[in-house]
Design an enzyme around this catalytic site. Structure first.
Site, short mmCIF file in Angstrom:
data_model
loop_
_atom_site.label_atom_id
_atom_site.label_comp_id
_atom_site.label_asym_id
_atom_site.label_seq_id
_atom_site.Cartn_x
_atom_site.Cartn_y
_atom_site.Cartn_z
CB SER A 1 -0.94 -0.05 1.20
OG SER A 1 -1.99 0.86 1.04
CG ASP B 1 -6.15 -2.98 -3.66
OD1 ASP B 1 -6.72 -2.18 -2.89
OD2 ASP B 1 -5.05 -3.47 -3.43
CG HIS C 1 -5.30 -2.92 0.44
ND1 HIS C 1 -4.91 -2.32 -0.73
CD2 HIS C 1 -4.61 -2.30 1.42
CE1 HIS C 1 -4.02 -1.38 -0.47
NE2 HIS C 1 -3.81 -1.35 0.82
#
Length: 536
Positions: A245, A477, A505
């Site tokens: 991320s 995602d 995710h």
């Protein structure tokens, strides 16, 4: 995301901590993955101009003013967690003036467990900005990464400046955070709009009052430079790194600054540094809508779905959820075991968003929605919201959301400068997500009142001359849309795009043997996946 429930890829756990993902018991790092970047494609600034700026590499030689930092020796000590040792590293507060003071950064590691030839250190970061990398290492990566990887690498983590154990940014106390997270994010009139603006101003002013020294020096650029000091003091010639991320933005920034020092680098749940904050938030809004559509289709296959029976369309499921949110806006409901707290529209929305990070949490979300909608017990959704914000049962919050805002607001100019701009943008956000659009547009206002001006701007990262970098994107995602991975892979000169055709995710460690094998092979042998490899 950046603050309140419009998560900017905060989960970082990307962010999941794997033993949890980001949700209640399984939501350990949910909040850690807020993203802070922008979308893909042809990057354009708010004014409509194409972004041409590219991150320039730093000189290969280390400036003499930084020698004391690069030459320091870490003093390792017991962490209190079996198998791990901890140390404190110093970095300059201001890289433009290294002699003007330093910041103390928390580092942890678990030495390689195998008897074979060691590869070196493997630095991990779960995202955020604001997620604790040290917690991630001790709770997941240091024990949950494949045994073969842990056997060959010293597993290492460093909390970025301003985060957790590394001189954390401080803003509101627990009671104030409770009030802040309850602020109505979809104002219906001038009074509610004024209250939302007042809440954002109070949050920003509090950060400025309590963290004035650090607030100008928590950018991603500075955190990436800290990573190079850590590489050097660990004795590694190149940086081996897995970032999830927001951690991908950190990794890409490092690669852009130090392309010749890139080792084996995996950027999972990739962010795109080339777009402005408004486009970033708009893309993420669409990403959460994509995830919600997948949840809706799954929900109606189950007898316990409170949002519709079998055959109900995702659009109708969304209508039911919006109606539920409107009802909570007018009449919050008790939160059962959560004491005297109640569930209103804001925390309910946050709870639903939190569950979008990992499809393994969809059953938990169905149960929480059933309790709230049919039994008027909001405890389940409030627990999801609390996990997202990293609030413990005693009302204490980690500094996740505070660091998240501090980094995001320094990295990019604000998405909106005032309520008028938000109102003009509402149609675009509501088109991107009929369910979450309005709330995500209004929560994008937070940086408008930040006490420090942004020092960063949208830019492309080429990292010319870097070793192969594996960029991983998940098709559905919610927090880091797949298009961002494609865009970042297109910018980085040595990137190999690895695609996971799935939900949730990030991709590594989520159960796809195809993804895991490709990444493990790269980390252990240095062989990247073939260009365009796709897994399910």
């Amino acid at each position: 995301m950046c603050t309140r429930p419009a998560p900017r890829s905060r989960r970082t756990p990307g962010s999941r901590t794997r033993t949890t993902a980001r949700l209640t018991a399984t939501l350990l790092t949910a909040a850690a993955l807020l993203v802070s970047a922008c979308s893909a494609g042809n990057p354009a600034a708010s004014a409509g101009g194409t972004v041409e700026a590219a991150l320039a590499a730093l000189p290969r030689s280390t400036p003499s003013t930084l020698t004391p930092y690069y030459g320091q020796r870490l003093r390792w000590r017991d962490c209190g967690v079996p198998g791990f040792e901890c140390a404190t590293m110093k970095a300059p507060l201001d890289y433009a003036d290294p002699g003007a003071g330093s910041v103390r950064l928390a580092v942890a590691r678990k030495k390689a467990t195998g008897t074979g030839r060691p590869i070196g250190s493997l630095l991990v970061n779960p995202g955020g900005p604001g997620g604790s990398a040290v917690d991630y290492l001790q709770r997941y990566a240091g024990i949950g990464y494949p045994a073969a990887v842990r056997a060959r690498y010293d597993m290492v983590a460093m909390d970025p400046r301003g985060v957790a154990r590394s001189e954390p940014v401080q803003c509101l106390d627990g009671r104030q955070m409770d009030a802040y997270t309850q602020t109505d994010q979809t104002p219906d009139d001038q009074r509610e709009q004024d209250a939302l603006v007042a809440a954002d101003r109070k949050f920003a002013e509090s950060c400025g009052a309590h963290s004035a020294r650090l607030l100008r020096h928590v950018s991603t650029l500075e955190a990436a430079r800290d990573m190079d000091i850590l590489r050097a003091v660990l004795g590694d010639r190149r940086l081996n790194y897995v970032g999830a991320s927001y951690g991908t933005l950190l990794g890409a920034t490092y690669a852009g600054l130090y392309p010749g020092r890139v080792g084996r680098m995996v950027l999972d749940g990739a962010m795109d540094p080339s777009l402005d904050a408004r486009r970033l938030n708009l893309d993420q809004t669409a990403g959460f809508e994509t995830a919600f559509q997948a949840f809706a289709k799954d929900c109606v296959r189950h007898d316990d779905c409170p949002l519709g029976a079998k055959g109900t369309t995702p659009a109708r499921v969304g209508d039911h959820l919006k109606a539920f949110f409107r009802a909570l806006d007018a009449h919050p409901i008790p939160a059962g075991g959560a004491g005297s707290r109640k569930l209103g529209e804001a925390p309910a929305t946050t709870g639903v968003i939190a569950a979008m990070y990992d499809e393994a949490s969809w059953g938990q979300l169905r149960a929480a929605l059933t309790s709230a909608m049919k039994e008027h017990d909001g405890a389940g959704l409030l627990a999801l919201s609390d996990s997202y914000y990293e609030r413990d049962p005693n009302g204490r919050y980690s500094n996740l959301m505070m660091a998240n805002a501090a980094v995001n607001c320094l990295d990019l100019p604000p998405a909106f400068t005032g309520p008028d701009e938000v109102r003009k943008a509402l149609p675009a956000f509501e088109k991107a997500s009929p369910v979450f659009g309005a709330g995500m547009a209004w929560t994008s206002l937070n940086c408008a009142y930040w006490p420090v001006r942004a020092t960063g701007e949208p830019h492309r990262v080429k990292a010319e001359g870097a070793a192969p970098i594996v960029v991983v994107g998940t098709v559905r995602d919610p927090a880091t849309p797949y298009r961002w991975a494609k865009s970042l892979a297109g910018q980085l000169g040595s990137a190999r795009l690895l695609t996971y055709d799935g939900d949730g995710h990030t991709a590594y460690g989520r159960g796809s043997s195809c993804i895991d094998t490709a990444i493990d092979t790269y980390l252990l042998r240095g062989t990247p996946p073939t260009t365009g490899k796709r897994c399910s």
